[in-house]
Enzyme design. Structure first.
Site, mmCIF file in Angstrom:
data_model
loop_
_atom_site.group_PDB
_atom_site.id
_atom_site.type_symbol
_atom_site.label_atom_id
_atom_site.label_comp_id
_atom_site.label_asym_id
_atom_site.label_seq_id
_atom_site.Cartn_x
_atom_site.Cartn_y
_atom_site.Cartn_z
ATOM 1 N N GLY A 72 0.814 -1.208 0.000
ATOM 2 C CA GLY A 72 0.000 0.000 0.000
ATOM 3 C C GLY A 72 0.850 1.261 0.000
ATOM 4 C CG LEU A 73 0.245 6.230 0.302
ATOM 5 C CD1 LEU A 73 1.048 6.715 -0.898
ATOM 6 C CD2 LEU A 73 -0.955 7.157 0.533
ATOM 7 C CB VAL A 74 1.288 3.675 4.876
ATOM 8 C CG1 VAL A 74 2.172 3.729 6.116
ATOM 9 C CG2 VAL A 74 0.328 4.858 4.851
ATOM 10 C CB SER B 90 -7.459 7.360 9.791
ATOM 11 O OG SER B 90 -8.139 8.400 9.123
ATOM 12 C CB SER B 91 -6.971 12.763 11.030
ATOM 13 O OG SER B 91 -7.290 12.814 9.655
ATOM 14 C CB CYS B 92 -11.632 9.784 9.603
ATOM 15 S SG CYS B 92 -11.331 8.027 9.658
ATOM 16 C CE1 TYR C 22 -9.756 2.842 7.023
ATOM 17 C CE2 TYR C 22 -9.748 5.166 7.598
ATOM 18 C CZ TYR C 22 -9.070 4.023 7.242
ATOM 19 O OH TYR C 22 -7.703 4.060 7.095
ATOM 20 C CE LYS D 233 -7.413 2.234 9.976
ATOM 21 N NZ LYS D 233 -6.127 1.564 10.065
ATOM 22 C CG LEU E 113 -1.178 9.594 5.096
ATOM 23 C CD1 LEU E 113 -1.045 8.101 5.396
ATOM 24 C CD2 LEU E 113 -0.027 10.379 5.715
ATOM 25 C CG HIS F 89 -7.580 9.392 0.035
ATOM 26 N ND1 HIS F 89 -6.995 8.153 0.049
ATOM 27 C CD2 HIS F 89 -8.379 9.444 1.123
ATOM 28 C CE1 HIS F 89 -7.422 7.484 1.104
ATOM 29 N NE2 HIS F 89 -8.264 8.240 1.775
#
Ligand code: GFB
Length: 329
Positions: A17-19, A111-113, A140, A144, A170, A183
């Site tokens: 993944g991205l991270v 995540s900030s959500c 989600y 989290k 991100l 995103h």
């Protein structure tokens, strides 16, 4: 302070993944010699018996839990079952197996959500569970939050050194450019890129443009994760961000200038804005001695270059035929 021996066995869950891909790059650059990974075909992280077997066989010393089903505002609101089930299961199996096999330390990425929709800005760590969540991503967010609580519970009951980091939005190389699940940054890059070939040269941006977002380059996040693994050990989760945000309107203008300065913008107000603002308070992280180094303009330019390289577009005039990343990281 936990010094990570460069010969330690370090498992990156979600390395495609991205991270995860940014973390592998960072660990390799730092000289880690035993980075463990497993593809989704080799290991279904939602399956406890498979995960237990894998941990028993591979005995990681350190774990970066950065796997999950992720996506932008549309994917979050239209695929709630996948977002809650996959993430709850992945967090549960990996945390439990890390406990069973006596992993020295685990870093879980949230995540900030997770914060209330109407949280006071900038958002401090203490605001968790003080109000209702943003509706477009509550499934989600609940998964989290459960991940944070898992780490705390295993720390409190079993003494496990499991920590949680909460990154802001991100972007960067390895991002997902599929317009239904991406995103905002990869979506707008792709839309502006595609518009160069269309007539009119026009891009529809979702929402009103009034929402504010904070963006962190994924290479900065990877550096922060390693820093936290070595310098942070606490029950509380910790925010990871830049402390600076901008409106979606400003972001769209910035990407227009990088990708396609002649394009016109239109606003698709049938699409949601999502949470009005989620700027993280990063005082705690800064006081530990870490701050980001990639500013947004430079990060957007290099990410766009990465995208061009991916689609094999040297002239920038050719079309885009493929998305570049899987939904599950
Ligand atoms: O990046 P994004 O999908 O995530 O959207 P969230 C951010 C803002 O950009 C929203 C606007 O106000 C969108 O309406 N936007 C404008 C666009 N044009 C576009 C576009 O073409 N595509 C997309 N995707 N957005 C997600 C959460 O929220 O962010 C997750 O759903 C997670 O749970 C993640 O927290 C980081 O910031 O709104």
């Amino acid at each position: 302070m936990t010094h990570l021996d460069r010969d330690a066995r370090v498992y990156v869950a979600g390395h495609r993944g991205l991270v995860g891909s940014a973390l592998v790059r960072r660990l390799e650059a730092e000289g880690f010699a035993n980075i463990l990974t497993a593809t989704r075909d080799e290991l279904d992280l939602r399956d406890q018996s498979e995960v237990s077997r894998w941990f028993e066989a591979n005995q990681p010393d350190y774990v970066f839990l950065v796997a999950g089903t992720v996506g932008g505002i549309l994917a979050n609101s239209t695929r709630p079952a996948e977002f809650i089930y996959d993430n709850l299961m992945i967090h549960g199996t990996v945390v439990h197996s890390a406990y069973e096999t006596k992993v020295h330390k685990l870093l879980y990425l949230g995540s900030s959500c997770i914060y209330p929709r109407d949280a006071t800005q900038p958002i401090t760590e203490e605001q968790l569970l003080t109000g209702p969540l943003e509706a477009t991503n509550e499934w989600y967010a609940i998964a989290k939050i459960a991940g944070i609580k898992l780490c705390q519970a295993y720390r409190r009951q079993y003494g496990c050194d499991f920590i949680s980091a909460m990154p802001t939005n991100l972007y960067g190389p390895g991002d997902n450019f599929d317009l239904d699940s991406s995103h905002v940054i990869p979506a707008l890059m792709r839309k502006f890129h595609d518009a160069k070939q269309s007539d009119p040269n026009e891009v529809a941006v979702w929402g009103t443009g009034s929402a504010f977002r904070e963006f962190l380059h994924v290479d900065d996040l990877a550096a922060a994760c390693l820093y936290l693994m070595e310098h942070y050990s606490d029950d509380s989760h910790i925010n990871v961000g830049t402390g600076v945000d901008l409106s979606i309107k400003q972001l769209a203008e910035t990407i227009r200038i990088v990708v396609n300065p002649d394009a016109q913008l239109t606003w698709d107000k049938s699409k949601p804005d999502g949470t009005p603002r989620k700027l993280l308070d990063v005082t705690r992280l800064r006081s530990l001695g870490w701050s980001p180094s990639i500013d947004l303009d430079a990060g957007l330019a290099s990410t766009y270059q990465w995208y061009l390289d991916q689609i094999g577009s040297r002239s920038e005039l050719r079309g885009v035929e493929q998305s570049t990343a899987p939904t599950q990281s």
